[in-house]
Design an enzyme around this catalytic site. Sequence first.
Site: not given
Length: 411
Positions: A139, A220, A256
């Site tokens: 990311w 993560d 999300k």
Amino acid sequence: MMAVAVDISRFEGVPMAPPDPILGVSEAFRADKNDLKLNLGVGAYRTEELQPYVLNVVKKAENLMLEKGENKEYLPIEGLAAFNKATAELLFGADNPVIKQGRVATLQSLSGTGSLRLAAAFIQRYFPEAKVLISSPTWGNHKNIFNDARVPWSEYRYYDPKTVGLDFEGMIADIQAAPDGSFVLLHGCAHNPTGIDPTPEQWEKIADVIQEKKHMPFFDVAYQGFASGSLDEDASSVRLFVERGLEVFVAQSYSKNLGLYAERIGAINVVCSAPEVANRVKSQLKRLARPMYSNPPIHGARIVANVVGDPVMFGEWKQEMEEMAGRIKNVRQKLYDSLSAKDKSGKDWSFILRQIGMFSYTGLNKTQSDNMTDKWHIYMTKDGRISLAGLSLAKCEYLADAIIDSFHNIS
């Protein structure tokens, strides 16, 4: 006396910052007037009509909060107690011994980014000689976070362009070669940007090497429940390491899976060897948070606590997550079908089906990605990543035409 204007600004030496590689995509998309344009850059869920979606269960939780007439007082530095309890139990499982024994230090933080940043500050302060290993690619914000925290990092191999899959042997070799006691940043599920996850058997081998090298696993977790549709399945990688008795860092985000993008709601969890260790770690995380942002926002925390803590709303949330994950699986399948039907070269596009989550790593290079935007008005990051959450079934054939053109006709 009148002040005399100074022609030279004190900020003359401040250069213009480059546009953010992800958020800059949305800015360019908004400026495009073409009706065919598609924004596949930012990882935010959209409906089949490509509109933002607020979960029904979130609306219900917010209505409940209004009915209760709750105040807006400051939270403690560590955040809302009900949220911290709910989020740790969701991640590790309510019956997990680490929960029952009080061995988890949990702090509500500013979504995934803030949680990672807080952990990075902790590493810099208490493990100043340690290095963080980051997957290649990862990311886009991971490197920024550790750079700004002054934490050194290096990359381990992850993506294999030849197979458009996982370079597992390279990953293991690089983790094995790292100095003992390094921090290894792992994506709990739905690896961003590739969508390529290790198999359960590969996770076991990754855990073997990390345990052998006395590394610290640092997860993560941005997509729990949103990747496969199952909260437990998407947390299985984290739980595997915890079951082995390892101390573990885990950053969480609800952007999300509950669609709480703008609420900035997440947590940093540190699994420790004993309750007294967890208490000391938590005290120092609070100490770091105080000068950063003082205390976290309350609105999103109450939404999560209400949804996770109420059996009825929790069931409704799981159903909505399954529907969202299902929609993304459907467009993934339709995109593969369209590519396979339209591309007469014999290229194997099945890697798209082996990937998981909202992203797909197409294998397109920067020049080919530029063609996607310049010719086809499809906005994406320059590493070839597309967000399937921003794609509809109706647009799959158009996207397939653009990918085929860019792949075969642009060198």
